[in-house]
Design an enzyme around this catalytic site. Structure first.
Site: not given
Length: 674
Positions: A375, A567, A571
Site C-alpha cells: 500500500d 496498515d 487493507d
C-alpha cells in the site's frame, strides 16, 4: 497455498482466534515450545516448571547444581578408590543425584505408559538410565539424565529470552490512564478500569480503552484505523477506539470494553500460541519421531537378546549395555528440541528487529516470497501532509504565508494544519474574521482587513480570479491563494515518502524479489510519481479495497508467492488473501494487525527485506541442525552396536548434539540483518 488457510480463519473484521488443545491447556513459554519439541508423541508434557517464568529463577537450578556436584564428587571417589565409597552407600549417593534431576522424567514416562502412550522421549531416557543403574553403571546413568535436564534448562532460557523480547516489542500500550473517581482524575492501571467508568485523555495522549465520548467534542488522529492522517472530530456520544491519539483538548470517554480485549492483548495471546502453527519441517520431525521411537526400542531389544543365538561368548549384561547405549544415542532429543527452537530463535531475532512473526510457518513462507505488494499511504509514505513548494506572485513570501496561515488556522482540515505547521504559530494573527468554509472549494475570510481566498482552482473560478491554467497539471494537492481579488500564489501539499522507502525497494530487488508492486486508493498521478521516485516495478492508483484484492489474486494466478504490506482497515481483506500478510503495526489498524501473519512494529518498509532474510537464515539453520543430528547419531550408533562406543559417547551423541544444535539455533538471535 497459505491464503487458503487464512480464508478459513478470517471472515470480515472479526477477532482472530487460534485454538489448540495443547496451547489452550498450557500457556506460557514452556507450553509453547515443549508441546512442539519435547514430546514426540504430540501430547503436552509439563516438566514441572511454572509458567510465570519462575523457571528463570535461580532456585529452579538448585537440584540440577546439587546433582552435578554429587556426580562429580562420586566420580572422583570412584577414581581414587576410596574404601568407604562402595556397596549400598555408593548406590544411595548416585541414586540421590539421579532422583534430583530424573524423577520428573520418570514420572512422565509412567504417566504416559498408564494412558497407553509408551514410545516417547521420557520412556527412552528412563529406560536407558534405569538400565544403566541395573548393570551398575551408576555414574553414566546419572550423567545421561543430568545432561538431558541441563539441556532442558538451556532450552527454556533461550525460549524465555526470545519470548520476552517479543512481548517487550509489541506491548507498547499506555501503562497508566486517568479515571474520574469522585469527580477527580485518578491515575491507575488501565487493566483495573471497569466498563462504564469514565477516563480522561489529554492532548497528545493515546487512548488506552475503547469507549464513547461524553465531552462535547474532540479531534483524534485516526491513522491507526484508517491508514490516512485525516483528523476525525468526534462529538458527544460517538465511538472512540483504543489506539487513537487525542489532538487538542481533554476528552472524557466512557469505557465500553475491557483492556484485555484490545488488539495488542490479542496479539500477545497469539505469541503464546505461535508454535501451534508449525512449519512443514517441524511437522515432518514430529511425525518422524512417532515412527522412529518405537523402531529404536525394538532394535534395542533385538540387540540385547538376538546375539544369544549367534555369539558363543554371550554375556547378557554386555549386550544390555550396548542396547542402552543404542537407546541413549537414538533419543530424538536433538531433533525435536533444536528444530522448533531454531524457528523460535528466528521469531526472537525478528522481534529484535521490530518484526513479529505469528508462527514458524510464516518464517518458511516468507523466504519463498518473490512478489512484494505494498500500500502507499502509511506504508511507503508517512501518511502526514507537508508543504512541498511555495510560489508567490506580487507580494513578499512572508506576508503571503502569514495571511494564508491565519486564514487556515480557522480550519481543522489536515491540509490547513500542514500549512500552519509549516509557517509556525508566530505567523498567525488574531485579526481575522468572517471566515467562511465553502465545501469542496476552500476558505474565504478577512485577515488584517484584507479579503483572502485559499482553496482549489474551483474556488478561484467561482470568484472569477485569473491564474495560470498550467496549475491544473500539478500532481500534488495544490492550494491557490487570492488577496483582495488578485491571484497571489500557491502552495503544494503532499504526503512525505518514508525515509527508508527507497532503501527498502533496493533491498528487495537485491535479495531476488522479482516484482515490487504498489497499490493505492490515492489518485493515479500521485501514485505514479511516488512509484517512479522509488523505482517500484508496477503501480496502480484509484483503487478500492476490492480492486486491491483483484490485483493480488491476478498475481497469485500467475504463480507468484505474494506478500502484501498494508496498515489500514481497508487493507485487511487483501492482507488475509496474500500468501503472507504483513501489517505496519506502529499505527496500523486493529483489523490489519490482527489479520496479518507478520507485523512490522517499527513502521519501516525496509524491515520487509529483513523479514525475508530472517526467514531464509532460519531455514538454513534448521537444516544444519537436521544434518548435524542425523550425521553424528548415525556414526555413534554404528560404533555402539559393535561395542566401540561407551555410554559417555552416547551422552555426547544425544545431549551433546542437542547442545550444539541449540547453540546453533540461538545463533540466529545474534546475527545482524541490517
Amino acid at each position: 497455498m497459505a491464503h487458503n488457510d487464512k480464508d478459513k480463519r478470517y471472515t470480515g473484521l472479526q477477532p482472530m482466534e487460534i485454538t489448540s488443545p495443547r496451547t489452550a491447556e498450557k500457556p506460557g513459554p514452556q507450553g509453547v515450545l515443549n508441546d512442539a519439541c519435547c514430546a514426540p508423541d504430540g501430547h503436552s508434557h509439563d516438566h514441572g516448571h511454572d509458567h510465570d517464568h519462575s523457571h528463570d529463577d535461580t532456585n529452579s537450578y538448585v537440584p540440577t547444581v546439587v546433582s552435578l556436584l554429587l556426580l562429580l564428587s562420586g566420580i572422583a571417589l570412584d577414581y581414587f578408590k576410596v574404601a568407604w565409597f562402595e556397596g549400598p552407600l555408593r548406590l544411595v549417593w548416585f541414586g540421590i543425584a539421579y532422583g534430583l534431576v530424573g524423577w520428573k522424567v520418570v514420572r512422565h514416562a509412567a504417566t504416559n505408559i498408564a494412558r497407553g502412550d509408551v514410545f516417547n522421549e521420557f520412556f527412552l531416557m528412563s529406560l536407558a538410565t534405569l538400565g544403566a543403574f541395573y548393570i551398575g553403571e551408576y555414574a553414566e546413568g546419572v550423567a545421561v539424565m543430568l545432561f538431558y535436564v541441563i539441556g532442558e534448562h538451556f532450552q527454556e532460557s533461550a525460549v524465555a529470552r526470545s519470548r520476552k523480547s517479543i512481548k517487550d516489542l509489541i506491548d507498547n500500550r499506555p501503562k497508566t490512564v486517568h479515571v474520574l473517581r469522585g469527580g477527580l482524575p485518578v491515575e491507575t492501571d488501565p487493566k483495573k478500569v471497569k466498563i462504564g467508568e469514565v477516563i480522561q485523555v489529554r492532548a497528545g495522549e493515546r487512548v488506552a480503552l475503547d469507549g464513547d465520548l461524553i465531552s462535547d467534542r474532540s479531534s483524534f488522529n485516526t491513522a491507526a484505523l484508517t491508514g490516512e492522517a485525516k483528523p476525525d472530530t468526534k462529538t458527544n456520544g460517538e465511538r472512540v477506539l483504543a489506539g487513537m491519539i487525542n489532538l487538542d483538548q481533554v476528552a472524557d470517554i466512557k469505557v465500553t470494553s475491557a483492556y484485555d480485549n484490545s488488539a495488542l492483548s490479542r496479539i500477545l495471546k497469539l505469541v503464546e500460541q505461535a508454535s501451534s502453527r508449525k512449519a512443514k519441517t517441524q511437522q515432518f520431525i514430529t511425525k518422524f519421531a512417532k515412527v522412529y521411537t518405537p523402531i529404536v526400542v525394538y532394535l534395542a531389544l533385538a540387540l540385547t537378546f538376538l546375539p544369544y543365538f549367534f555369539v558363543g561368548t554371550y554375556v547378557f549384561e554386555e549386550w544390555l549395555y550396548r542396547a542402552l547405549i543404542f537407546l541413549v544415542i537414538s533419543c530424538p532429543c536433538a531433533l525435536v528440541v533444536s528444530i522448533p527452537l531454531g524457528y523460535f530463535g528466528g521469531i526472537g531475532a525478528a522481534s529484535r528487529n521490530g518484526i513479529l512473526f505469528k508462527g514458524s510457518n510464516y518464517l518458511d513462507q516468507m523466504r519463498k516470497v518473490d512478489t512484494v505488494v505494498m500500500d502507499k499511504t502509511g506504508t511507503l509514505t508517512e501518511g502526514v501532509f507537508k508543504v512541498q513548494e511555495v510560489v508567490v506572485e506580487g507580494m513578499e513570501q512572508e506576508a503571503f504565508l502569514s495571511l494564508l496561515a491565519t486564514l487556515e488556522s480557522k480550519s481543522t482540515h489536515p491540509i490547513a494544519q500542514a500549512i500552519v505547521d509549516y509557517t509556525g504559530a508566530q505567523s498567525v494573527h488574531s485579526d481575522v474574521g468572517s471566515v467562511e468554509e465553502i465545501p469542496g472549494h476552500g476558505l474565504r475570510g478577512r485577515v488584517l482587513g484584507r479579503e483572502v481566498l485559499a482553496g482549489n482552482t474551483r474556488l478561484l473560478d467561482k470568484f472569477g480570479i485569473h491564474y495560470n491554467p498550467a496549475l491544473h497539471q500539478v500532481v500534488e494537492t495544490i492550494v491557490l491563494v487570492a488577496v483582495d481579488g488578485r491571484y497571489a500564489g500557491y502552495v503544494t501539499i503532499a504526503d512525505q515518502v518514508k525515509e527508508d522507502a527507497q532503501r527498502a525497494v533496493r533491498a528487495l530487488h537485491a535479495m531476488g524479489v522479482r516484482r515490487v508492486v504498489m497499490l493505492s486508493g490515492d489518485k493515479d498521478s500521485i501514485v505514479q510519481k511516488v512509484a517512479s521516485s522509488l523505482q517500484i516495478d508496477i503501480a496502480y492508483g484509484d483503487l478500492l479495497p476490492e480492486d486491491k484484492v483483484a490485483r493480488v489474486e491476478e498475481l497469485q494466478n500467475q504463480g507468484a508467492t505474494v506478500a502484501f504490506v498494508g496498515d489500514g482497515i481497508n487493507d485487511a481483506p487483501v492482507i488475509s488473501l496474500a500468501d503472507v500478510g504483513v501489517a505496519m503495526g506502529g499505527l496500523g489498524s486493529d483489523a490489519a494487525i490482527e489479520t496479518a501473519d507478520v507485523v512490522i512494529q517499527t513502521d519501516q518498509p525496509s524491515r520487509i527485506a529483513t523479514a525475508i532474510n530472517i526467514g531464509k537464515k532460519t531455514n538454513g539453520i534448521v537444516w544444519q541442525n537436521i544434518a548435524l543430528a542425523f550425521g553424528i547419531k548415525a556414526l555413534v550408533l554404528l560404533f555402539g552396536a559393535f561395542g566401540v562406543a561407551s555410554m559417555w559417547e552416547a551422552v555426547f551423541a544425544d545431549v551433546g548434539v542437542a547442545f550444539l544444535a541449540i547453540l546453533n539455533a540461538i545463533r540466529i538471535q545474534r546475527m545482524s540483518f541490517s
